[in-house]
Design a protein around this motif. Sequence first.
Motif, PDB file in Angstrom:
ATOM      1  N   PHE A   1     -18.744   6.200  94.400  1.00 35.09           N
ATOM      2  CA  PHE A   1     -19.203   7.470  95.601  1.00 35.09           C
ATOM      3  C   PHE A   1     -20.274   7.237  96.301  1.00 35.09           C
ATOM      4  N   GLU A   2     -20.210   7.772  97.609  1.00 35.61           N
ATOM      5  CA  GLU A   2     -21.328   7.603  98.591  1.00 35.61           C
ATOM      6  C   GLU A   2     -21.716   8.942  99.141  1.00 35.61           C
ATOM      7  N   ILE A   3     -22.972   9.267  98.694  1.00 34.45           N
ATOM      8  CA  ILE A   3     -23.445  10.562  99.295  1.00 34.45           C
ATOM      9  C   ILE A   3     -23.796  10.340 100.619  1.00 34.45           C
ATOM     10  N   ILE A   4     -23.027  10.860 101.722  1.00 34.93           N
ATOM     11  CA  ILE A   4     -23.043  10.673 103.261  1.00 34.93           C
ATOM     12  C   ILE A   4     -24.141  11.641 103.335  1.00 34.93           C
ATOM     13  N   GLU A   5     -24.241  13.027 103.390  1.00 35.47           N
ATOM     14  CA  GLU A   5     -25.242  14.124 103.525  1.00 35.47           C
ATOM     15  C   GLU A   5     -25.529  14.824 102.587  1.00 35.47           C
ATOM     16  N   SER A   6     -26.948  14.885 102.204  1.00 34.58           N
ATOM     17  CA  SER A   6     -27.315  15.983 101.402  1.00 34.58           C
ATOM     18  C   SER A   6     -27.623  17.429 101.965  1.00 34.58           C
ATOM     19  N   ILE A   7     -26.820  18.279 101.512  1.00 38.43           N
ATOM     20  CA  ILE A   7     -26.765  19.689 102.400  1.00 38.43           C
ATOM     21  C   ILE A   7     -27.859  20.563 101.640  1.00 38.43           C
ATOM     22  N   GLY A   8     -27.966  20.581 100.538  1.00 39.33           N
ATOM     23  CA  GLY A   8     -28.747  21.360  99.956  1.00 39.33           C
ATOM     24  C   GLY A   8     -28.585  21.681  98.384  1.00 39.33           C
ATOM     25  N   VAL A   9     -29.734  22.227  97.540  1.00 41.84           N
ATOM     26  CA  VAL A   9     -29.940  22.493  96.219  1.00 41.84           C
ATOM     27  C   VAL A   9     -29.677  23.966  96.092  1.00 41.84           C
ATOM     28  N   LEU A  10     -28.707  24.435  95.054  1.00 37.82           N
ATOM     29  CA  LEU A  10     -28.593  25.802  94.707  1.00 37.82           C
ATOM     30  C   LEU A  10     -29.306  26.022  93.556  1.00 37.82           C
ATOM     31  N   SER A  11     -29.766  25.304  92.784  1.00 40.07           N
ATOM     32  CA  SER A  11     -30.399  25.627  91.518  1.00 40.07           C
ATOM     33  C   SER A  11     -30.917  24.433  90.647  1.00 40.07           C
ATOM     34  N   GLU A  12     -31.874  24.434  89.874  1.00 43.23           N
ATOM     35  CA  GLU A  12     -32.390  23.234  88.871  1.00 43.23           C
ATOM     36  C   GLU A  12     -32.401  23.859  87.595  1.00 43.23           C
ATOM     37  N   SER A  13     -31.729  23.169  86.706  1.00 42.95           N
ATOM     38  CA  SER A  13     -31.964  23.505  85.435  1.00 42.95           C
ATOM     39  C   SER A  13     -33.508  23.068  84.670  1.00 42.95           C
ATOM     40  N   GLY A  14     -33.565  23.372  83.537  1.00 45.91           N
ATOM     41  CA  GLY A  14     -34.900  23.109  82.992  1.00 45.91           C
ATOM     42  C   GLY A  14     -34.789  21.583  82.494  1.00 45.91           C
ATOM     43  N   LYS A  15     -33.649  21.080  82.302  1.00 43.82           N
ATOM     44  CA  LYS A  15     -33.827  19.659  82.085  1.00 43.82           C
ATOM     45  C   LYS A  15     -33.693  18.662  83.436  1.00 43.82           C
ATOM     46  N   GLY A  16     -33.732  19.151  84.518  1.00 45.05           N
ATOM     47  CA  GLY A  16     -34.003  18.539  85.767  1.00 45.05           C
ATOM     48  C   GLY A  16     -32.525  18.329  86.545  1.00 45.05           C
ATOM     49  N   TRP A  17     -31.363  18.725  86.041  1.00 48.79           N
ATOM     50  CA  TRP A  17     -30.348  18.600  86.645  1.00 48.79           C
ATOM     51  C   TRP A  17     -30.192  19.558  87.935  1.00 48.79           C
ATOM     52  N   ARG A  18     -29.813  19.206  88.784  1.00 48.13           N
ATOM     53  CA  ARG A  18     -29.658  20.239  89.980  1.00 48.13           C
ATOM     54  C   ARG A  18     -28.310  20.579  90.286  1.00 48.13           C
TER      55      ARG A  18
ATOM     56  N   PRO B   1     -15.068  11.325 103.729  1.00 48.93           N
ATOM     57  CA  PRO B   1     -16.013  12.380 102.974  1.00 48.93           C
ATOM     58  C   PRO B   1     -15.552  13.867 102.901  1.00 48.93           C
ATOM     59  N   LYS B   2     -15.535  14.499 101.638  1.00 52.12           N
ATOM     60  CA  LYS B   2     -15.371  15.741 101.389  1.00 52.12           C
ATOM     61  C   LYS B   2     -16.763  16.545 100.898  1.00 52.12           C
ATOM     62  N   TYR B   3     -16.766  17.962 101.243  1.00 45.54           N
ATOM     63  CA  TYR B   3     -17.857  18.622 100.509  1.00 45.54           C
ATOM     64  C   TYR B   3     -17.895  18.737  98.944  1.00 45.54           C
ATOM     65  N   ASP B   4     -18.656  18.634  98.628  1.00 44.38           N
ATOM     66  CA  ASP B   4     -18.605  18.535  96.904  1.00 44.38           C
ATOM     67  C   ASP B   4     -19.824  19.458  96.315  1.00 44.38           C
ATOM     68  N   LEU B   5     -19.640  19.955  95.464  1.00 47.38           N
ATOM     69  CA  LEU B   5     -20.415  20.951  94.456  1.00 47.38           C
ATOM     70  C   LEU B   5     -20.413  20.827  93.262  1.00 47.38           C
ATOM     71  N   ARG B   6     -21.739  20.212  92.688  1.00 43.85           N
ATOM     72  CA  ARG B   6     -21.646  20.004  91.306  1.00 43.85           C
ATOM     73  C   ARG B   6     -22.962  19.577  90.733  1.00 43.85           C
ATOM     74  N   GLU B   7     -23.346  19.451  89.676  1.00 44.74           N
ATOM     75  CA  GLU B   7     -24.596  19.244  89.019  1.00 44.74           C
ATOM     76  C   GLU B   7     -24.880  17.648  89.086  1.00 44.74           C
ATOM     77  N   TRP B   8     -26.053  17.407  89.227  1.00 41.83           N
ATOM     78  CA  TRP B   8     -26.487  15.911  89.260  1.00 41.83           C
ATOM     79  C   TRP B   8     -27.704  15.731  88.593  1.00 41.83           C
ATOM     80  N   SER B   9     -27.882  14.498  87.833  1.00 46.44           N
ATOM     81  CA  SER B   9     -29.250  14.368  87.075  1.00 46.44           C
ATOM     82  C   SER B   9     -30.110  13.887  88.285  1.00 46.44           C
ATOM     83  N   GLU B  10     -31.258  13.673  88.044  1.00 48.31           N
ATOM     84  CA  GLU B  10     -32.445  13.566  88.993  1.00 48.31           C
ATOM     85  C   GLU B  10     -32.074  12.684  89.884  1.00 48.31           C
TER      86      GLU B  10
END
Length: 72
Positions: A6-23, A36-45
């Motif tokens: 995968f390649e992140i072409i554009e970081s659009i924004g962060v909706l939330s962040e967990s206490g463990k640092g996942w966003r 490329p497609k729009y993608d909504l998911r949790e990521w590690s730091e």
Amino acid sequence: MANIKFEIIESIGVLSESGKGWRKELNLISWNDRDPKYDLREWSENHEKMGKGITLSKEEVASLKSLINNID
């Protein structure tokens, strides 16, 4: 299990962040060298690990935006 490229072409924004640092992020991502497609998911730091998510085409994002705009 096969590696997923995968390649992140554009970081659009962060909706939330967990206490463990996942966003929970909305990004434009190319999966396995595809368009490329729009993608909504949790990521590690460091974006090395990811949770389950959904991918949306530009048209689906427009439909979702319309639905959200109609929420009272």
